[in-house]
Write an enzyme that holds these catalytic residues in place. Structure first.
Site, PDB file in Angstrom:
ATOM      1  N   TRP A 198     -49.662  24.022 -15.663  1.00  0.00           N
ATOM      2  CA  TRP A 198     -50.251  22.707 -15.365  1.00  0.00           C
ATOM      3  C   TRP A 198     -51.400  22.355 -16.311  1.00  0.00           C
ATOM      4  O   TRP A 198     -51.896  21.247 -16.269  1.00  0.00           O
ATOM      5  CB  TRP A 198     -50.770  22.674 -13.925  1.00  0.00           C
TER       6      TRP A 198
ATOM      7  N   HIS B  13     -52.822  31.482 -24.952  1.00  0.00           N
ATOM      8  CA  HIS B  13     -52.193  30.183 -25.213  1.00  0.00           C
ATOM      9  C   HIS B  13     -52.822  29.549 -26.460  1.00  0.00           C
ATOM     10  O   HIS B  13     -54.029  29.650 -26.665  1.00  0.00           O
ATOM     11  CB  HIS B  13     -52.363  29.274 -23.994  1.00  0.00           C
TER      12      HIS B  13
ATOM     13  N   GLU C  27     -44.620  30.094 -28.508  1.00  0.00           N
ATOM     14  CA  GLU C  27     -44.890  28.664 -28.425  1.00  0.00           C
ATOM     15  C   GLU C  27     -45.379  28.134 -29.777  1.00  0.00           C
ATOM     16  O   GLU C  27     -46.557  28.283 -30.109  1.00  0.00           O
ATOM     17  CB  GLU C  27     -45.976  28.397 -27.388  1.00  0.00           C
TER      18      GLU C  27
ATOM     19  N   GLY D  78     -44.762  22.800 -19.839  1.00  0.00           N
ATOM     20  CA  GLY D  78     -46.081  22.274 -19.493  1.00  0.00           C
ATOM     21  C   GLY D  78     -45.908  20.925 -18.820  1.00  0.00           C
ATOM     22  O   GLY D  78     -45.854  20.825 -17.595  1.00  0.00           O
ATOM     23  N   GLY D  79     -45.750  19.890 -19.642  1.00  0.00           N
ATOM     24  CA  GLY D  79     -45.605  18.521 -19.117  1.00  0.00           C
ATOM     25  C   GLY D  79     -44.531  18.411 -18.041  1.00  0.00           C
ATOM     26  O   GLY D  79     -44.725  17.734 -17.016  1.00  0.00           O
TER      27      GLY D  79
HETATM   28  P1  PGA Z   1     -45.306  21.344 -23.050  1.00  0.00           P
HETATM   29  O1  PGA Z   1     -46.306  22.579 -22.964  1.00  0.00           O
HETATM   30  O2  PGA Z   1     -44.077  21.686 -22.285  1.00  0.00           O
HETATM   31  O3  PGA Z   1     -46.067  20.192 -22.434  1.00  0.00           O
HETATM   32  O4  PGA Z   1     -45.017  21.114 -24.507  1.00  0.00           O
HETATM   33  C1  PGA Z   1     -45.873  23.889 -23.112  1.00  0.00           C
HETATM   34  C2  PGA Z   1     -47.063  24.812 -23.029  1.00  0.00           C
HETATM   35  O5  PGA Z   1     -48.035  24.574 -23.732  1.00  0.00           O
HETATM   36  O6  PGA Z   1     -47.090  25.759 -22.240  1.00  0.00           O
END
Ligand code: PGA
Length: 230
Positions: free
Chosen positions: A10, A99, A148, A209-210
């Protein structure tokens, strides 16, 4: 079939009222999602919502396990503003460390991240450790690696998620140096593209994330992942 992991992040979103709405919305899919096998869904709210979400997972028997998004490198003590691993362990079983948003915005270097991993493991937390490419060093003891690419994060509106075949090639390299650790892909994952990622032999799940912020989208994503997972 290999186990599948979905770790919703989140980030710094949601008030308590918004978390309540999310739980209300997600609970409608609870029975359906509980019937899906082979998937572990981790949800990582901000610290302020860990207690509330933990209570709701328990009370409503939601098919979720709880994670935090960061942890202090220190044990308890005079460290104003820090949240230590034992405090997190009261509510959650997982923690995200490394992250790219923390590496970039807070300047967190590898040696600090290694201390955080040690603190988390000492308290019995499982660690989802994020790397930005195959060359990033992974400390001893992490449970899952999240790959990522920073340019692909939050880029869904520009259609810039990494191609699944490219992500697979990087995950193969990460696994070569970190055998036996599951590797997830993160960066603009949606219910629409998730199937491409979870079908890759070296991708063991995803970090949305989103797409984790809306309960219906998140439920759709979990369903789509399980349905297209080989
Ligand atoms: P996102 O984020 O799906 O909004 O691109 C992924 C994350 O940073 O964990």
């Amino acid at each position: 079939m290999k186990p599948l992991f979905i770790a919703g992040n989140w980030k710094s979103y949601k008030t308590l009222a918004q978390a309540r709405e999310w739980v209300d919305g997600f609970s409608k899919y609870s029975d359906e999602l509980k019937a899906l096998s082979g998937v572990t869904t981790i949800i990582c709210p901000p610290y302020t919502l860990l207690s509330y979400v933990a209570q709701q997972i328990e009370a409503l028997q939601l098919p979720l396990v709880l994670g935090a998004q960061d942890v202090s490198q220190f044990d308890e003590g005079a460290y104003t503003g820090e949240v230590n691993a034992s405090q997190i362990k009261e509510f959650a079983s997982w923690v995200i460390i490394g992250h790219s948003e923390r590496r970039r915005n807070l300047g967190e270097p590898d040696d600090l991240l290694a201390k955080k991993v040690r603190a988390a493991k000492k308290a019995g937390l499982k660690v989802l450790y994020c790397v930005q490419d195959e060359a990033v060093w992974v400390p001893e003891g992490v449970d899952i690696i999240g790959f990522e690419p920073p340019w692909a994060i939050s880029a869904v509106s520009h259609g810039r998620a990494m191609l699944a075949a490219t992500a697979e090639r990087v995950c193969v390299q990460i696994k070569a140096t970190n055998p036996a650790i599951p590797v997830l892909y993160g960066g603009s994952v949606t219910a629409e593209n998730i199937g491409e990622y979870v079908n890759q032999p070296s991708i063991d799940g995803v970090i949305p994330g989103g797409a984790s912020l809306d309960p219906e989208k998140f439920a759709n994503l979990i369903r789509a992942a399980v349905n297209s997972h080989k």
